[in-house]
Design an enzyme around this catalytic site. Structure first.
Site, PDB file in Angstrom:
ATOM      1  N   LYS A  88       0.823  -1.212   0.000  1.00  0.00           N
ATOM      2  CA  LYS A  88       0.000   0.000   0.000  1.00  0.00           C
ATOM      3  C   LYS A  88       0.859   1.265   0.000  1.00  0.00           C
ATOM      4  CE  LYS A  88      -4.520  -1.576   1.335  1.00  0.00           C
ATOM      5  NZ  LYS A  88      -5.644  -1.517   2.275  1.00  0.00           N
ATOM      6  N   ARG A 141      -3.893 -10.064   4.460  1.00  0.00           N
ATOM      7  CA  ARG A 141      -4.336 -10.017   3.061  1.00  0.00           C
ATOM      8  C   ARG A 141      -3.159  -9.511   2.221  1.00  0.00           C
ATOM      9  NH1 ARG A 141      -6.959  -6.333  -0.527  1.00  0.00           N
ATOM     10  NH2 ARG A 141      -8.528  -7.361  -1.850  1.00  0.00           N
TER      11      ARG A 141
END
Length: 299
Positions: free
Chosen positions: A234, A268
């Site tokens: 991210k 995840r």
């Protein structure tokens, strides 16, 4: 450190999810990401074609993933809206193919109740809702089908633009939101042992917010439900390390390990093999498992 079982404070830590059982007092689940979208922030459409998506999912399971998360609509506001039917057409065939090939847990990444219902019918076990069950009818679908739900924090939800998101105290506000949405889920008939929470790193949050959430993640895990973190590659990792999208694996692994130590139990991720190795090593250091290979270090 002995392998004695220590209480994590997790509500119903031993859980049957789909065809697999997890003991979240001493086990981390690795969730692989498969996006059947043309615009996902990391894979940029590489798994958009049906055969590519199915191949990516089965490869992830072969690499040790416990879980595959399949999505057909990205969170980002920078995309064209699609209808319910198109989203179902993207995810349901992938789920059906993966279900036929593996006993791994399958979740559908969607905020739409119609898509969730179709995905469960196709073989999904879990609804991964980045809208926090705010769409009318989503909680009803989960309660009726008995699906596990992942309740995620975001300010705007999928496809909604939030300019300059601000918080007085991001961790406290995220925790309050998750408690409120969990109460909503319970009141809607979703069983406590079917609930997982996710603080939503980078979802309507800047780098400082996501770092603070990671630093104080124990305040989220203290809510009591298994906590999922979706940190993989991210922007908060890229901005912290000044790394482009394709060079964030090491930062992701470091952030994931810190999250495990602070109570996260589901990761995840995009890079499954590297994550599985780091998770198994972390579990061993914590005394939750022994070495796979026999020791060669005996005197």
């Amino acid at each position: 450190m002995s392998g004695a079982r220590l209480s994590s404070g997790i509500i119903s830590p031993v859980r049957r999810i789909g065809r697999r059982e997890f003991d979240f007092d001493r086990q981390i689940a690795v969730m692989a990401i498969v996006n059947r979208t043309p615009n996902s922030f990391h894979d940029q459409g590489r798994t958009y074609e049906l055969d590519h998506a199915v191949a990516a999912a089965t490869k992830a399971v072969d690499e040790g993933a416990d879980w595959v998360d399949i999505g057909g609509f990205a969170f980002s506001a920078a995309q064209t809206r699609i209808g319910v039917a198109e989203e179902i057409d993207r995810v349901a065939p992938v789920i059906a193919h993966v279900r036929a090939a593996t006993d791994a847990v399958i979740s559908v990444d969607t905020h739409r109740p119609e898509v969730a219902a179709a995905a469960i019918e196709a073989g999904a076990d879990v609804i991964n809702d980045t809208n926090g069950l705010r769409e009318p009818g989503m909680a009803e679908v989960a309660a009726r089908t008995g699906a596990v739900v992942i309740v995620t924090h975001s300010l705007g939800g999928p496809g909604k633009r939030v300019f300059r998101p601000s918080y007085d105290d991001v961790v406290s506000e995220v925790a309050d939101y998750l408690r409120e949405r969990v109460s909503f889920a319970l009141e809607g008939g979703i069983a406590a042992d079917k609930i997982i929470i996710d603080p939503g790193h980078d979802l309507n949050k800047n780098t400082f917010h996501s770092l603070e959430l990671t630093r104080r993640l124990e305040e989220i895990t203290a809510i009591g439900y298994p906590t999922l973190v979706a940190l993989s590659n991210k922007d908060f990792i890229g901005e912290t390390l000044d790394r482009p999208q394709g060079e964030r694996k090491e930062g992701t692994i470091a952030a994931n390990v810190v999250s495990i130590l602070k109570g996260a139990r589901i990761l995840r991720v995009h890079d499954v093999a590297a994550t599985v190795a780091s998770v198994r090593m972390t579990e061993a250091v914590l005394g939750w498992r022994g070495p796979v290979a026999p020791s060669h270090n005996l005197a």
